[in-house]
Write a protein that holds these residues in place. Structure first.
Motif, short mmCIF file in Angstrom:
data_model
loop_
_atom_site.label_atom_id
_atom_site.label_comp_id
_atom_site.label_asym_id
_atom_site.label_seq_id
_atom_site.Cartn_x
_atom_site.Cartn_y
_atom_site.Cartn_z
N ILE A 41 0.82 -1.20 0.00
CA ILE A 41 0.00 0.00 0.00
C ILE A 41 0.86 1.26 0.00
CG2 ILE A 41 -0.23 0.31 2.50
CD1 ILE A 41 -3.25 0.79 1.96
N ARG A 48 -3.37 1.64 -3.16
CA ARG A 48 -3.87 2.65 -2.21
C ARG A 48 -5.27 3.11 -2.60
NH1 ARG A 48 1.42 4.71 -2.60
NH2 ARG A 48 0.72 6.38 -3.99
N PHE A 51 -7.79 0.33 -1.90
CA PHE A 51 -8.02 0.21 -0.46
C PHE A 51 -8.92 1.35 0.04
CE2 PHE A 51 -6.78 1.23 3.93
CZ PHE A 51 -7.00 0.01 4.54
N ILE A 55 -12.69 0.87 1.55
CA ILE A 55 -12.87 1.24 2.96
C ILE A 55 -14.00 2.27 3.11
CG2 ILE A 55 -11.81 2.53 4.87
CD1 ILE A 55 -11.07 -0.42 4.80
#
Length: 254
Positions: A41, A48, A51, A55
């Motif tokens: 990440i 990134r 993710f 999230i």
């Protein structure tokens, strides 16, 4: 082996597409070299982005699931608007990569009819099984009609909220944006599996994972096979619409 500066290449053994950071070919297992740094990440922008994107989706779903604030549709509507805007922003950021998926590639009426028929049958079977499981294990008979019953056309609002909106936005999100981010550094078959599991996890229903994960994998396969998200959108819409009609019929609102 491949050059460290190459963004994409082919395996010298089987000619399959590989990424610069791959140490082994996903297709034949050939060793590609030791210079390739593992993706983390911290050193990969696409990871990134993937993710962060997931999230945000997961946080919003947790907020809806575990607070009582969104137990009326007038508030839930704004969650739908936020996720739609968030998704469309990322589509815009990645428009060059996602634009081909918005075309009706290889679209034909026979394939479309098969997609609709299979979605309808699969949805009916899944809803019967889930209803029986909920009653057998939890002694509950879940309905979403109460969220929409205060409005003048609750059935139409249910169809929009449960079928139309998720079919378009979730397919853009998981088979468009997230798929695109992951496909930059993962083998595409693995991307289909990862996005399928991410799709299932996002719904926060353990009992539903048995059909949500295969659902996500299937629509990912459609995206890869036909080069468009529209078969997945149609499948998603019909599947959820049958669930809406099933719910309305069981509780005497249809």
């Amino acid at each position: 082996m491949i050059s460290p500066k190459t963004s994409d290449a082919n395996c010298e053994t089987c000619n399959s597409s590989i990424k610069p950071h791959h140490r082994f070919c996903y297709n034949c297992g050939a060793y590609l070299g030791t210079y390739n740094a593992p993706v983390t990440i911290f050193n990969n922008r696409n990871l990134r982005s993937a993710f962060f994107f997931f999230i945000v989706y997961l946080f919003v779903c947790l907020l809806v699931q575990f607070t009582g604030w969104f137990n009326i549709y007038s508030r839930l509507f704004w969650v739908e608007i936020f996720l739609a805007g968030f998704t469309l922003f990322h589509v815009y950021k990645n428009y060059d990569a996602i634009k081909p998926l918005l075309r009706f590639n290889n679209f034909n009426i026979v394939r479309l009819a098969g997609c609709i028929s299979f979605a309808a049958m699969a949805s009916f079977v899944v809803n019967v099984i889930v209803t029986k499981m909920n009653y057998s294990f939890f002694r509950t008979d879940i309905t979403y009609y109460h969220l929409y019953s205060a409005y003048s056309v609750p059935a139409l609002i249910m169809a929009y909220s449960i079928a139309l909106n998720p079919a378009i936005i979730e397919e853009l999100a998981f088979r468009g944006v997230l798929y695109n981010y992951l496909n930059a550094f993962l083998n595409e078959r693995l991307v289909i599996i990862v996005t399928g599991f991410a799709f299932g996890m996002m719904h926060l229903s353990f009992i539903s994972l048995f059909w949500l994960v295969p659902f996500g994998i299937l629509t990912g396969i459609m995206r890869r096979r036909f080069g468009t998200i529209w078969y997945g959108v149609v499948f998603h819409f019909v599947f959820n619409l049958i669930a809406v009609l099933f719910d309305l019929y069981r509780h005497g609102h249809l």
